[in-house]
Structure formats: C-alpha cells, structure tokens
Design an enzyme around this catalytic site. Sequence first.
Site, PDB file in Angstrom:
ATOM      1  N   ASN A   1       0.874  -6.944 -10.834  1.00 13.11           N
ATOM      2  CA  ASN A   1       0.829  -7.114  -9.371  1.00 13.11           C
ATOM      3  C   ASN A   1       0.332  -8.525  -9.041  1.00 13.11           C
ATOM      4  OD1 ASN A   1       1.294  -4.395  -9.580  1.00 13.11           O
ATOM      5  ND2 ASN A   1      -0.785  -3.802  -9.070  1.00 13.11           N
ATOM      6  N   ASP A   2      -0.792  -8.875  -9.649  1.00 10.03           N
ATOM      7  CA  ASP A   2      -1.334 -10.207  -9.372  1.00 10.03           C
ATOM      8  C   ASP A   2      -0.539 -11.294 -10.091  1.00 10.03           C
ATOM      9  OD1 ASP A   2      -3.456 -10.058  -7.487  1.00 10.03           O
ATOM     10  OD2 ASP A   2      -4.591  -8.903  -8.955  1.00 10.03           O
TER      11      ASP A   2
ATOM     12  N   GLU B   1      -3.410 -11.989 -15.365  1.00 13.85           N
ATOM     13  CA  GLU B   1      -2.978 -11.890 -13.967  1.00 13.85           C
ATOM     14  C   GLU B   1      -2.687 -13.256 -13.375  1.00 13.85           C
ATOM     15  OE1 GLU B   1      -4.980  -8.285 -11.918  1.00 13.85           O
ATOM     16  OE2 GLU B   1      -6.603  -9.590 -12.557  1.00 13.85           O
TER      17      GLU B   1
ATOM     18  N   HIS C   1       0.834  -1.199   0.000  1.00 11.36           N
ATOM     19  CA  HIS C   1       0.000   0.000   0.000  1.00 11.36           C
ATOM     20  C   HIS C   1       0.874   1.257   0.000  1.00 11.36           C
ATOM     21  CE1 HIS C   1      -3.233   2.729   0.936  1.00 11.36           C
ATOM     22  NE2 HIS C   1      -2.438   3.243   1.853  1.00 11.36           N
TER      23      HIS C   1
ATOM     24  N   ARG D   1     -11.957  -1.614 -16.290  1.00 10.55           N
ATOM     25  CA  ARG D   1     -11.974  -2.969 -15.729  1.00 10.55           C
ATOM     26  C   ARG D   1     -13.274  -3.151 -14.957  1.00 10.55           C
ATOM     27  NH1 ARG D   1      -7.472  -4.610 -11.528  1.00 10.55           N
ATOM     28  NH2 ARG D   1      -8.655  -3.357 -10.080  1.00 10.55           N
TER      29      ARG D   1
ATOM     30  N   CYS E   1      -0.712  -2.841 -17.027  1.00 13.37           N
ATOM     31  CA  CYS E   1      -1.320  -1.834 -16.159  1.00 13.37           C
ATOM     32  C   CYS E   1      -0.989  -2.074 -14.692  1.00 13.37           C
ATOM     33  CB  CYS E   1      -2.828  -1.782 -16.366  1.00 13.37           C
ATOM     34  SG  CYS E   1      -3.660  -3.309 -15.905  1.00 13.37           S
TER      35      CYS E   1
ATOM     36  N   ARG F   1     -10.117   1.417 -12.399  1.00 14.93           N
ATOM     37  CA  ARG F   1     -10.453   0.422 -11.367  1.00 14.93           C
ATOM     38  C   ARG F   1     -11.840   0.747 -10.820  1.00 14.93           C
ATOM     39  NH1 ARG F   1      -4.562   0.825  -9.749  1.00 14.93           N
ATOM     40  NH2 ARG F   1      -3.776  -1.303  -9.653  1.00 14.93           N
TER      41      ARG F   1
ATOM     42  N   ARG G   1       0.253 -10.862  -1.951  1.00 16.29           N
ATOM     43  CA  ARG G   1       0.730  -9.476  -1.981  1.00 16.29           C
ATOM     44  C   ARG G   1       0.357  -8.712  -0.721  1.00 16.29           C
ATOM     45  NH1 ARG G   1      -3.129  -7.167  -6.892  1.00 16.29           N
ATOM     46  NH2 ARG G   1      -2.705  -5.078  -6.105  1.00 16.29           N
TER      47      ARG G   1
END
Length: 576
Positions: free
Chosen positions: A453-454, A430, A202, A340, A501, A304, A464
């Site tokens: 990220n995923d 992902e 974060h 998304r 992204c 998002r 994560r």
Amino acid sequence: MDGQQKTGTTAGDENGARALAGTGVSPGAGYGPAHVLAGEIPEPDKEARHDGDAAAERARAERAVEEVAADLEARGARAGGEAQDVLGAQALMARDPSLAVEVGELIDRGVAAPRAVFDAFGKYRDLLAAAGGYLAERVTDLDDIRDRVIAVLTGMPMPGVPTGAAEPFVLVAKDLAPADTALLSKDVVAAFVTEQGGPTSHTAILARSMGVPAVVGCAGATAIAPGAPVLVDGASGQVLVAPDPARVAEARAADEARHAALSAATGPGATADGHPVPLLANVGGPRDLDGALANGAEGVGLYRTEFLFLDRETAPSGREQEEAYRAVFEAFPGGRVVVRTLDSGADKPLAFLPPPEEEPNPALGERGLRMFRRYPEIMTAQLGALARAAAGVSAKVQVMAPMVATVEEAEWFAEACRTAGLGEAGVMIEVPSAALRAADLIRAVDFFSIGTNDLTQYALAADRQVSAVAGLQDPWHPAVLDLIAMAASAASESGKGCGVCGEAAADPVLACVLVGLGVTSLSMGAPALPWVRACLARHTLAQCRAAAAAARSAASAPAAKAAARAELPGLEALAL
Ligand code: PEP
Ligand code: MG
C-alpha cells in the site's frame, strides 16, 4: 465476466439494464436494492418563513419528529442488541419535550419548520458540547436526529446508513467514512459501490475484510435511484441497475460455483505443483482472530499494533500491551506471528504520539519508525512488552518496523530488538529507497515484509488518502512490481524470507504474480485467504513466474494485469 477491472463510466444498456463501470476491489456478486447514502443535509435558509398558519406548521414539525423517532425505534427493534439501545436512546432524544417547546416557539414567531428545527436543536447542541465528556459525545446523535427531521420536512433523502433493513442492500455512496460503516455486516450489505476511492481506499479494505463484493471509482453511482435493484460484480467492476432476472440468476449460479471451487482448496498455501507459500492473516488485535482462524490462516503476517491504541489519549501500559500481544501469539501455537511496531502518523495518527509541528505532507513526515526516533521510550516499552508476551509461547514471533528508508534505521531497529531479547527482527519494504537498496538492508535484518500500500503510494507519488489520485494507487503498476522483485531477490540471495502484507496479497491474481516474483509468504485480510489459496492451488510455480515476467514487461498497470492473466488459465472458474 472478463475479469478485467475498468475505471470510469461506460453507462449503457445490457439487456435493458443500465451499466456503470468502476474498479472491482472485492470479488463476488452482490444483488439488492440500492441504498444511496445522502450527502450532508444543507442548513435550511435562515430567512425562511412559513405561510402564516403556525398551528399547521407546528403539527407538521411534530409529525416529522415523531416519524423520525418511530423509525429509529423500529430500526432498533429489527437490529436488536447494542444497536437497539443506541437507536432507542436517540428516539428518546428526538421526543424530548423541551425541544418540542423550543421548535413550537420559533414557529409561532413565523420561522419555517425546517429552520425552527435547525435552530432549536442548535441550542441544545451547544449546551451538550459545553457540558463536555459523555454529553458532548451525544452531539453527533443530536445532529443526526436534526438532519433526519429536516430531511422528512424537506423531502430530501434520509442521511446515514440504514440498520435493520429487511433485506441486504447495495450501499452506494460518494465515499464511505469509517463511521458510516462501523455497524455494518455481511448480513445487511450485499455490496458496496462508491464513486471515489481506489484499491487501497477505506471502502476497499473494509469490503475485503467483511468479504462483501465492492466496486470503487464508479462515476455516476450516486445517481442510481434509491431502491432500484442493483447487481454488483466485485471482480470485473461492473454495476448493473435493474438487471434482467436471468442475469441475476446467472450471477448467483456463478457465485455458487465459485464458492464450491473455493471450498475445494484447503490446507496450507501452495502452488499446484506443491511450492509452499504460507498464507497468513493481517490482524488489528485479538478481535480479528476468529476470522483468521475460520479462514485457515497459518499464522499472522501483519499484526497492526497501532489499531489497539488509535483512540487513546495516553500511551498504553506495558501490561495492557503484553496481554493483547499474548492473546494473538497463543492463537497460533507453533505458527508464525509477525508483529509490526506502532505505525503512527499520516493515515493512522495516535493522539499520544503527536508530531512536533503541523506537517504539510504527513505521509512524508514523521511516521512509522521515524516516530520512534522522537519517542524512543515508547519503542523500548513496546519491544519489552512483546518480549515478555513472546516468552513461553510456542508461536514464532517476528517483529518488524514500518516506514524504514535507510540501512542505518534498519540497524538501529534490529539492535533495539536484540537488546529487548527478541529473536527475529525485520523491516517493512514500503519506501522505494528500501527496495532499491534491499541488498544492503537485508544484511541488517532477518526478513522483509513488503507493504505494497505504502510502496505504491511512494513509488507513484500518489497520497493513498487523496481520492483524486486513487487511480495511480495501483500495485499492478510495473514500477511497483520491479521494486517488489528487487526486494524479493535480495532476500532470497541471503537465504531470508520476503513476505507481502499489503493489499496486493489479497488480490488472488496478483498474489500469483507476487509468488512468481519470489515472494515467500502472503498476508492479507482473512476473507481473502480462501480466494488466494484457491487461485494459487490452480497454478504452478512456473505459471506464476511466467505471469510475473509478463506483467513486468508491460508498460502500464492495466497492461500488466492483462499480460499476467493471459499466463494464468482457469481464472473464470473462480470468477476472477
Ligand atoms: C502497507 O503499507 O502496505 C501496509 C501493510 O501497511 P499499512 O496499510 O498499515 O500502512
Ligand atoms: Mg504501510
């Protein structure tokens, strides 16, 4: 600066300064006094008694309460605006006469002031909590006042992030929760340093979105003395405590030179030899548009949509959705906006889309598109709202689904988009299965967008959200680069686009590698756009390809990064 990210501590001396090392996750130099975010204030001992002088103990408690109230007011006055109202209301709560009476009575019975404050506030806390609604929401404010008063009485460091500080400070913490940072801005925070967290924590995401330098995974950081001057290098991950003034001047000069280099690169994203790479922004709703436009975003590569609804008990109405979508579409006339669909579950739970059972591993549970299999009516409503919002705008609207693992899921989603009248449907890559079988998946959809990220979390089997495994959550890992290459080449063979992204796109050096791997557009938090634009503009497509090949032939994430850097000259000018 050598530009190499380091993890772990290398406490030592650099011209008399104490040096700590972590992972640089948001580039730039930040300098200011350390504000070390205290941990929770422990509950005072139940049995603690004062020395028998009740009058003196009462006076001590009253002085502590007044000190806290006056401090809240003073900070409110410095901050102004909404923060002033909030802090003023807290000061009023602190001075509530009935609380003073309660504290006094307990002290008269021999209870030591810290415990008396804890118990008296506890009684009001329970009353507020029982009242429910708005009053119950004030419980946190009351707890905060209680902790502050106890901190004054016991000499412990004050909890919470300061607001209205006289000069920008370096915020040092074990880790930061969204609530700690909600009111922060670049004007008050010179840099972030946390002991925990990785590149997708974060803190890292927040720091990049604010454009504030940050170092995470910096062991020993919370031992920095409060108020000590700290110089943070958000690229190399170096944290210098009490640095030499000459070192600070040097870092500032480098920062200025870098800003000049950043502002020299303008216009649409492209490599030095003119290979176009559209640079798009990640947004969570209309409130992010100003930042995206100010940083020259050519469109939106990741909207998002779940961020619009995170704190909602009920599903948003179709009309409400339509308005939020249209606001973003209208900001980019003629540009591209990739939306998304709701990515609910795991790190982004939505109250109105609960999973049916307690999941032991929410990241592997019913999240993203899987949630729509359970609640298809929510998907139909969202796609309908998107189609209505897209009608009549000039932006090219593309819709994609998160967390797609199979061809069958991709076909199901693409069909739903077509039924809703949406022109272009894509999927996020992902999940490793989607990357490995990208050649099959691409036949079902119009484009890919890689969520690094995923993809990293699933490729390295490292949640994560678990800071203990944050070191594994590194998109530079060659296994992740291989998966990206597979998806990009499958898309390219079909003549379709493949963007990135995830946070990897916001790392200017990795962005060059992604282009070398065949990625066709990059989308990131808006403050990263000038960095990525400048870094791409300094390197040719051939250099990006060489960097990608070198990174893929390495055996570890640090080796991949070092190998790529060796192929990309001139990174120092950008202090990368
Ligand atoms: C990703 O996983 O890389 C991504 C962009 O999605 P999110 O971070 O919202 O899960
Ligand atoms: Mg994701």
